[in-house]
Every structure is written in structure tokens, then in C-alpha cells.
Design an enzyme around this catalytic site. Structure first.
Site, PDB file in Angstrom:
ATOM      1  N   SER A 261      -9.415 -13.856 -19.380  1.00  0.00           N
ATOM      2  CA  SER A 261      -8.202 -14.129 -19.901  1.00  0.00           C
ATOM      3  C   SER A 261      -7.520 -15.108 -18.902  1.00  0.00           C
ATOM      4  CB  SER A 261      -7.168 -13.104 -20.221  1.00  0.00           C
ATOM      5  OG  SER A 261      -6.744 -12.526 -18.883  1.00  0.00           O
ATOM      6  N   LYS A 262      -6.352 -15.753 -19.096  1.00  0.00           N
ATOM      7  CA  LYS A 262      -5.543 -16.446 -17.975  1.00  0.00           C
ATOM      8  C   LYS A 262      -5.353 -15.662 -16.835  1.00  0.00           C
ATOM      9  CE  LYS A 262      -3.488 -20.216 -20.979  1.00  0.00           C
ATOM     10  NZ  LYS A 262      -2.977 -19.647 -22.283  1.00  0.00           N
ATOM     11  N   ARG A 263      -5.186 -14.415 -17.111  1.00  0.00           N
ATOM     12  CA  ARG A 263      -4.912 -13.527 -15.836  1.00  0.00           C
ATOM     13  C   ARG A 263      -5.773 -13.588 -15.126  1.00  0.00           C
ATOM     14  NH1 ARG A 263      -4.068  -9.032 -18.508  1.00  0.00           N
ATOM     15  NH2 ARG A 263      -3.522  -9.994 -20.600  1.00  0.00           N
ATOM     16  N   GLY A 265      -7.413 -15.502 -13.907  1.00  0.00           N
ATOM     17  CA  GLY A 265      -7.321 -17.027 -12.745  1.00  0.00           C
ATOM     18  C   GLY A 265      -8.217 -17.972 -12.958  1.00  0.00           C
TER      19      GLY A 265
END
Ligand code: GLU
Length: 495
Positions: A261-263, A265
Site C-alpha cells: 500500500s501507499k504506506r 512507501g
């Protein structure tokens, strides 16, 4: 044999994340491997999710990665328009939706928000494209409307959607290349919306109409679309159309087996570029997220991938995005890169680390670090000592193999200081020759002399170059200052 035609069909909702990049790449490789056509179609029917600039990101990413499309919004191949909002204006979706209504496979629904709100809902779970969304189980209320009632509502201009009519009984079976035959109970399939109240088609409808009318033979996408596919197959069947080959790709997870996910990075192509990865390595790595060649080779150019890619070798087990492996792979690409190209890419990082250094010096330093880094931001930790001598422990002068310690180092530095003061030609070759003279005279081993010099110049255990190369880069004045500093440190410790 029919010509293979594949499409990459992104929704312009932001940066191109790794999952999308992989779908695009596999579509591209399937087409090119078979001498077929690869097409770009922009799926912008969900106006709420549309992000300004996202279409440009898509173009840019495809260009940077070398996934050249044969047809697309700016390259007409006779199947246009290639943007769904433009296709909508041609009336194509409404025309086919009406055809389905005629066949009894779809119906107008006039239910308002209040009525829909009173219906049973559930929150979609799992890997579904609708994950996390609240899904209303529609109760087919409007299927019961008479033709006259429908006509009347339409004439009055009542807002409507068009829904797919899926029977409550029976089953639907479809085939996926990776998952095999999948059969689902029709009662589990909701009467999904085909045309929204704003007149736009849903993705669920448009993908079928477009893939068929654009002659697409192979559809590759994330397996979040797997659960909706029976509904698509029912649409193909209703029209009497041939279903394309479906290849639903396994999930990509991070190292902790969570969905990437975007999390994480490093979820998008652009994130990775910003982190100093090169496009070729990203493409190579992404190709291996779920696919493997017959041999154990792992480094492939795009051209080699085209030759080798056989979609039957895609695996359905989740692929783990391993940043350590990608870093390694990127390092291999940097090593193999042409010196000039490497310099051009490394330059911004070198300039940031070493402001004021001449182009000539930066080029030399670039050559030193080329085979030592994995990604460009690694440059800083290899070259920081050129900028300024770090504080260091004199324990660093002690090296077992070189047979050096603080006392021997002090002796050597005191010996070479006047030699280096007297020397004027600060080039690697000339300095090396001069120091070899001293070494030969004393009967020392090279390391016995070079180790303390390099330590005094860099204050580091590891440097991307040897003592004389560092002398050349630092120049006479700075080199002598650092050597004197080394002598002072060692003398202080000795007293
Ligand atoms: N527009 C869809 C997406 O971006 C494409 C899915 C498909 O390839 O059919 O997820």
C-alpha cells in the site's frame, strides 16, 4: 490465428502503483511476445476518483519504462476513442445497455436514495475491487415494473440507473488462466449497476463493452477483479460474444505479507524513481513478481523479457515485494550502466553531497562509486568524507592484516608528510609512484603505508577509492591538513 491484442486500462487516479505496473507489463509482454498489439485505454468513468495530472503520469510511466503502445489516445489504431469518457459521448454504452434491456438481461432502476438506504447492505471484504465499500444488495424491486411504468418514469425524466439482471437460481462458470474454472452461485451475484445516474457506465460494464469492441484477446488484471468476473462473463454470454482469456494476477504483498500500500512507501513507480531506482531495474524486478523464466536467470532487459515471457508460467501464489532484492538488482543495473549515463543520473546526488566540487572531480568520484552503490541516495554515505573529515576514533589505524597500529601509523604519517609537502603533482599516478619509492626504500608492505594515509584522509574504514586517488581528489592543501590532523590525533593519544 487471431492476432493477440492486449490492453492496459488504467483509471487516472494517481501514481502508477506496482500492481498496475505489473499488469501493464504483462499485457505488454504477452502482446509483444506474440507479435501482437498492445493498447492503452484510459478508464475515466468514475469522475469522483479522477485525479488531475494522473493521465500524464500514465503516459510518462509507459514512456520511461519502454512499454510503447501501438494504439492509444494519441495513437489511433482504428478502435478509438481510447478514453472512456469520450467513448461515452458516442453513445456506445447506452446502446449496448438498451440491447441488454431488450434481451431481459438488464433493467431500469428508479429507486431513490431513501429506498436504497433501507435495503440490506454489507461491507465488501477481501481482495475485491470494492473492498471496504458498502454494497447494497438490490432486491430487484424495479424488475417488477411494467413496460408502461418504465416508459412513464423515463418520460417524466425520473433519474435512473441500469442494472444487470442476474437470476437468483443456477450458477455461472468462467475460466481464468491461473485459477482454472470457477463456478459461483448466481444468488451470490448482485444486480450490479451498468449505467449510473449521471449517464456514465460503471467500470464493470465499460470494461466488457470496450474489451469486446476493441477486439481484446487477453485481459490481465489484479485478482481483486476475480470475484466480479462471473458478472462480466454473463454479459459476454448475453451478447453472444467471445470471452477474452482472463489472467487475474496474485496479490503483491510487502515483507510482512500485508497488501502493498501507499504506506509501504515504495508502492508506485514514481516513488521508486524518487528513491533512486532506475526504470530498467524496476521493470525487471516487477516482471518477476509472480512470473519466473525457465532458467534461473534474473536479470532481463525488456527485449529479453519479450522473448522469454510465457504467461503460462505466471504463478498464483502471492508475490512478495522485497525491497532488498530490488536494491540488489538495481545495483547490478548500475554496475552494467555506461559511465556517462551513470554520471548524468548520479550528478544531482553528487552535487548535493559535494557542493562546489568541479565537474572533473565529480566525474572521477562518480566512477569510484558506480560499482559500490545499490541506489543513488547511497552515494552520500560513500562520499561524505570528501566534503569534510568526520570525527573518527584512532582505533581505526589499527589493522591486523596490514600490521598497522597507532604507533606505526604515526611514524608513517610523519615520514610521508614532508614528502607530500614537497610533491607538487597531485595526480593518482604520480603520487602512487612517489609513495612506492618511499615504501621500497623502507622495505614496507604497501598496506602498511597506505592504510594510515587513507585513514587520515577519510576517517573511514571503507572508502570508494585508495589513498592516492583520495589525495588527488582532495588536492594538496586539504590532504596535508588532514594528514596533520591525523598526526595530532595520534600524538595526543600517545602522550
Ligand atoms: N481501470 C481498472 C483499474 O485501473 C482496470 C482493470 C482492468 O484492467 O480491467 O484498476
Amino acid at each position: 490465428m487471431e492476432k493477440i491484442r492486449t490492453r492496459y486500462a488504467p483509471s487516472p487516479t494517481g501514481r502508477m502503483h506496482v500492481g498496475n505496473l505489473r499488469s501493464a507489463l504483462y499485457e505488454f509482454l504477452i502482446a509483444k511476445h506474440a507479435g501482437g498489439d498492445f493498447m492503452l485505454r484510459i478508464e475515466d468513468t468514475d469522475q469522483e476518483r479522477f485525479v488531475e495530472g494522473a493521465t500524464e503520469i500514465i503516459y510518462r510511466t509507459l514512456e520511461k519504462t519502454g512499454m510503447t503502445y501501438d494504439e492509444g489516445p494519441d495513437k489511433d489504431g482504428g478502435y478509438g476513442p481510447y478514453v472512456q469518457s469520450e467513448r461515452m459521448k458516442t453513445g456506445i454504452y447506452m446502446k449496448y445497455a438498451k440491447e441488454l434491456i431488450e434481451k431481459g438481461e438488464a433493467y431500469y432502476c428508479f429507486c431513490d436514495k431513501e429506498r436504497l438506504a433501507s435495503l440490506k447492505t454489507y461491507v465488501s471484504e477481501g481482495d475485491d475491487a470494492d473492498e471496504g465499500k458498502t454494497i447494497t444488495v438490490y432486491d430487484k424491486h424495479c424488475l417488477g415494473l411494467s413496460k408502461e411504468e418504465v416508459e412513464k418514469n423515463l418520460a417524466e425524466g425520473k433519474p435512473f440507473v441500469i442494472r444487470q439482471n442476474i437470476p437468483n437460481e443456477g450458477t455461472t462458470t468462467f475460466h481464468d488462466e491461473l485459477y482454472g474454472d470457477i463456478t459461483v452461485e448466481n444468488s451470490e451475484l448482485d444486480d450490479m449497476i451498468l449505467i449510473k445516474s449521471d449517464g456514465y457506465p460503471t467500470y464493470n460494464f465499460a470494461n466488457v463493452i470496450d474489451d469486446h469492441t476493441m477486439n481484446i484477446t487477453h485481459v490481465v488484471r489484479g485478482n481483486e477483479y476475480l470475484s466480479s468476473s462471473p458478472k462480466y462473463v454473463r454479459l459476454y454470454d448475453a451478447f453472444g460474444w467471445k470471452v477474452p482469456v482472463y489472467i487475474h494476477l496474485p496479490l503483491i504483498t510487502d515483507e510482512n505479507h500485508h497488501k502493498l500500500s501507499k504506506r509501504s512507501g515504495h508502492a508506485s513507480f514514481e516513488d521508486l524513481l524518487e528513491q533512486g531506482f532506475v526504470s530498467e531495474a524496476i521493470v525487471n524486478y516487477v516482471a518477476l513478481l509472480g512470473w519466473s523464466p525457465e532458467d534461473n536467470n534474473e536479470i532481463f532487459s525488456l527485449k529479453e523479457l519479450i522473448e522469454k515471457f510465457d504467461y503460462r508460467r505466471i504463478s498464483k501464489s502471492p508475490a512478495v515485494f522485497d525491497i532488498v532484492k530490488l536494491r540488489w538488482m538495481n545495483g547490478e543495473y548500475l554496475k552494467a550502466m555506461d559511465e556517462d549515463k551513470f554520471y548524468e543520473m548520479a550528478k544531482p546526488y553528487l552535487e548535493k553531497s559535494l557542493p562546489g566540487f568541479s565537474e572533473d572531480k565529480l566525474r572521477k568520484i562518480s566512477a569510484m562509486v558506480k560499482s559500490r552503490i545499490e541506489v543513488f541516495p547511497d552515494i552520500e554515505s560513500h562520499v561524505d568524507f570528501f566534503r569534510a573529515l568526520p570525527d573518527y576514533d584512532i582505533g581505526m589505524y589499527t589493522h591486523k592484516k596490514m600490521k598497522t597500529d597507532a604507533a606505526s601509523s604515526l611514524q608513517v604519517l610523519k615520514d610521508v608528510l614532508p614528502l607530500l609537502e614537497a610533491h607538487s603533482e597531485y595526480t593518482n599516478d604520480s603520487l602512487y609512484e612517489m609513495l612506492l619509492g618511499y615504501i621500497g626504500e623502507k622495505g614496507y608492505k604497501n598496506g602498511y603505508v597506505m592504510w594510515p594515509i587513507r585513514t587520515a584522509l577519510s576517517g573511514k574504514q571503507m572508502t570508494p577509492a585508495g589513498a592516492t586517488e583520495i589525495l588527488e581528489i582532495l588536492g594538496k592543501e586539504e590532504s596535508l591538513a588532514r594528514l596533520r590532523d591525523g598526526i595530532t590525533r595520534l600524538e595526543k593519544a600517545a602522550t
